[in-house]
Design an enzyme around this catalytic site. Structure first.
Site, PDB file in Angstrom:
ATOM      1  N   HIS A 200      24.419   1.940  10.956  1.00 10.07           N
ATOM      2  CA  HIS A 200      25.862   2.557  11.160  1.00 10.07           C
ATOM      3  C   HIS A 200      26.409   2.065  12.539  1.00 10.07           C
ATOM      4  CE1 HIS A 200      24.544   5.362   7.672  1.00 10.07           C
ATOM      5  NE2 HIS A 200      23.453   4.985   8.294  1.00 10.07           N
TER       6      HIS A 200
ATOM      7  N   ASN B 159       0.818  -1.357  -0.134  1.00 10.14           N
ATOM      8  CA  ASN B 159      -0.060  -0.224  -0.031  1.00 10.14           C
ATOM      9  C   ASN B 159       0.957   1.313   0.105  1.00 10.14           C
ATOM     10  OD1 ASN B 159      -2.559   1.459   0.244  1.00 10.14           O
ATOM     11  ND2 ASN B 159      -3.423  -0.082   1.478  1.00 10.14           N
TER      12      ASN B 159
END
Length: 211
Positions: free
Chosen positions: A119, A89
């Protein structure tokens, strides 16, 4: 640091640190995003055009797949693998710096995020634009609720339901309903789910017949 394409790509898909800010890598990523821009600016009735564009953008995409716009992906789906009959969607975001695998018949509600990039905690490393990537796997016939966030490295088993707003930080087994932040298994999918679809609302047995 010189840009060595094959070496960089190997690192992107090997769970090791690499420099994501290399100019040549960024330019290659921008080339991919040009097609995604066109996809997001296609018209609602251009269904076949969208399907053809998805074939160009994705690593793999099966028959019967459809993604509503807007759709966002770091690499425009280059590292995304869809099975058959996947529906997503509005507002799907896929941080596809490495591979995302989605099985057959998966339903993805609005504003879901599926991320592979992460990270290091060290700020010195982040200053040097270093990151590493962990693949995500979603099994067959899962339903991912609105606003769910699936974090790097997660695997979700077949048939499971992820509740709206959940943050999935760890693997989820098959055949369960899991909810929350962090997302945890609430219960197993059971025979009661074949009898009722909502509270005391009974399911017509004919709905289970193959079409």
């Amino acid at each position: 640091m010189s840009y060595k394409r094959e070496e960089t790509y190997e690192k992107m898909h090997s769970r090791v640190l690499y420099n994501s800010g290399q100019e040549e890598l960024v330019q290659e990523q921008l080339d991919a995003l040009e097609i995604l821009y066109d996809y997001n600016h296609s018209r609602p009735r251009e269904i076949e055009k969208r399907r053809e564009m998805l074939k160009k953008m994705f690593a793999e995409i099966g028959e019967g797949c459809y993604i509503e716009v807007p759709f966002y992906a770091n690499w425009a789906g280059r590292h995304v693998h869809f099975g058959k009959n996947v529906y997503a969607n509005f507002g799907l975001t896929m941080v596809d710096d490495t591979h995302i695998y989605v099985g057959d018949g998966v339903m993805i509600a609005p504003n879901v995020t599926i991320a592979t990039a992460t990270h290091p905690i060290s700020p010195e490393l982040r200053k040097n634009t270093l990151q590493y990537n962990l693949p995500v796997r979603i099994g067959n016939y899962c339903w991912i609720g609105s606003g769910a966030i699936i974090l790097p490295g997660v695997t979700i088993g077949d048939n499971s339901v992820i509740g709206a707003g959940s943050v999935v930080t760890r693997d989820i087994p098959s055949n369960v309903v899991a909810v929350g932040n962090p997302c945890r298994v609430l219960r197993e999918i059971n025979e009661n789910d074949r009898k009722y679809y909502y509270r005391d609302k009974e399911i017509d047995p004919s709905f289970f017949e193959k079409k």
